[in-house]
Design an enzyme around this catalytic site. Structure first.
Site, PDB file in Angstrom:
ATOM      1  N   SER A   1      97.288  40.166 -18.135  1.00 28.97           N
ATOM      2  CA  SER A   1      96.679  39.482 -16.993  1.00 28.97           C
ATOM      3  C   SER A   1      95.851  40.498 -16.222  1.00 28.97           C
ATOM      4  CB  SER A   1      97.771  38.897 -16.088  1.00 28.97           C
ATOM      5  OG  SER A   1      97.240  38.515 -14.820  1.00 28.97           O
TER       6      SER A   1
ATOM      7  N   TYR B   1     105.766  39.766 -11.284  1.00 30.55           N
ATOM      8  CA  TYR B   1     104.888  39.393 -12.396  1.00 30.55           C
ATOM      9  C   TYR B   1     103.909  40.515 -12.711  1.00 30.55           C
ATOM     10  CZ  TYR B   1     101.331  36.808 -15.029  1.00 30.55           C
ATOM     11  OH  TYR B   1     100.439  36.390 -15.981  1.00 30.55           O
TER      12      TYR B   1
END
Length: 326
Positions: free
Chosen positions: A193, A206
């Site tokens: 990401s 995350y």
């Protein structure tokens, strides 16, 4: 039409000069660009033809980006192995794939996989290799997210996110890697990401897991470079999937909301096509996002003080919005 009227319709000498000038300036640019475009199309088609018959293992294949990846690789003539926790959803994806008009078409294989169950992964790899005796491309796509600030996130939640997003992926990669090294052939793709490149408020757990994944991919890439095993790390921005709906809260419950940024994110189908191209080109590291995320990435590395100031403002804004909701 009379002759004088025809002459009026004909381009004047001034226009002829302008056309000549434009042609003189643009032709040297347009012609090479056209050649480059044709070469890229030829090379992409060549790589796509090379994918036919390749065994592709996709984790998190039951929905979202994983499902889209299953479609693009199946259409490319690959032998896809679909892995995730929700077997019923995997069977749905398999049924959708088999309904497509694809030639050659290999029936997809469904295998249950829970990345949080680290001890079960070696057995999973044994069963996976038992299907075609090899895996040519591993796409580590499975993962979970969290929506909470650091102070209110239970350590158990940090641990769960890290186990699924990092340790589970690492365990799967390590279990499958020896077979690729032995064959001197393979490609491992990590779906990370942009938050693995820089961190934003209320995504600490995350982002930390994706930063770890990025570092692991970079180290692995160097170690297997001389063993004909390729490593790619893909860092997307927001994707229009159910990631935020399935995200965890700080207490470990289900977030159950669609973020505005996620709703406005890129199509998973479009991203899947870009990942296919990344693997065909053997690109080591790519960012696929809007301009805003790319600016944040460069600010973090070139003007960190500005980046820190922007993130502090964002944290205050998110905190105020959360108080209004509660």
């Amino acid at each position: 039409m009379k002759l004088d009227e025809v002459e009026k319709c004909a381009p004047s000498s001034a226009w002829n000069v302008l056309y000549w000038m434009l042609g003189s300036f643009l032709m040297p640019v347009a012609f090479p660009l056209a050649i480059i475009n044709l070469w890229q199309r030829f090379r992409a088609q060549k790589y796509r033809n090379q994918l036919s018959g390749k065994v592709v293992l996709i984790t998190g294949a039951s929905s979202g980006l994983g499902e889209s990846l299953a479609h693009v690789f199946y259409k490319a003539g690959c032998k896809v192995i679909l892995a995730a926790r929700r077997v019923q959803e995997l069977e749905r994806v398999k049924k959708d794939l088999m309904a497509l008009d694809v030639d050659p078409a290999y029936p997809p294989t469904v295998l249950p996989l829970d990345l949080a169950e680290l001890n079960s992964i070696p057995d999973f790899v044994t069963r996976t290799l038992g299907v075609y005796n090899q895996v040519d491309i591993l796409i580590n796509n499975g993962g979970i997210s969290v929506r909470a600030d650091v102070a209110t996130t239970a350590v158990d939640v940090d641990l769960k996110v890290m186990v699924v997003n990092y340790f589970g992926t690492v365990a799967l990669t390590k279990a499958l890697l020896p077979s690729m090294v032995k064959r001197q052939s393979g490609h491992i793709c990590f779906i990370s990401s942009v938050q693995g490149k820089f961190a934003i408020p209320q995504r600490a757990a995350y982002s930390a897991s994706k930063h770890a994944l990025q570092a692991f991919a970079d180290a692995l890439r160097a170690e297997v470079a001389n063993k004909k095993v390729f490593v790619s790390c893909v860092s997307p921005g927001y994707i229009r999937t159910q990631l935020s709906m399935n995200a965890l809260t700080g207490a470990g419950g289900s977030y159950g909301k669609m973020d505005d940024n996620t709703a406005k994110g890129m199509s998973p189908n479009k991203l899947a096509e870009r990942i296919l191209l990344c693997i065909m080109r053997k690109e080591p590291d790519i960012i696929v996002s809007d301009i805003q995320a790319k600016i944040a990435y460069y600010l973090r590395h070139l003007l960190p003080s500005v980046y820190f100031w922007i993130m502090a403002k964002r944290a205050i804004k998110l905190e105020k919005a959360e108080k209004k909701v509660n």
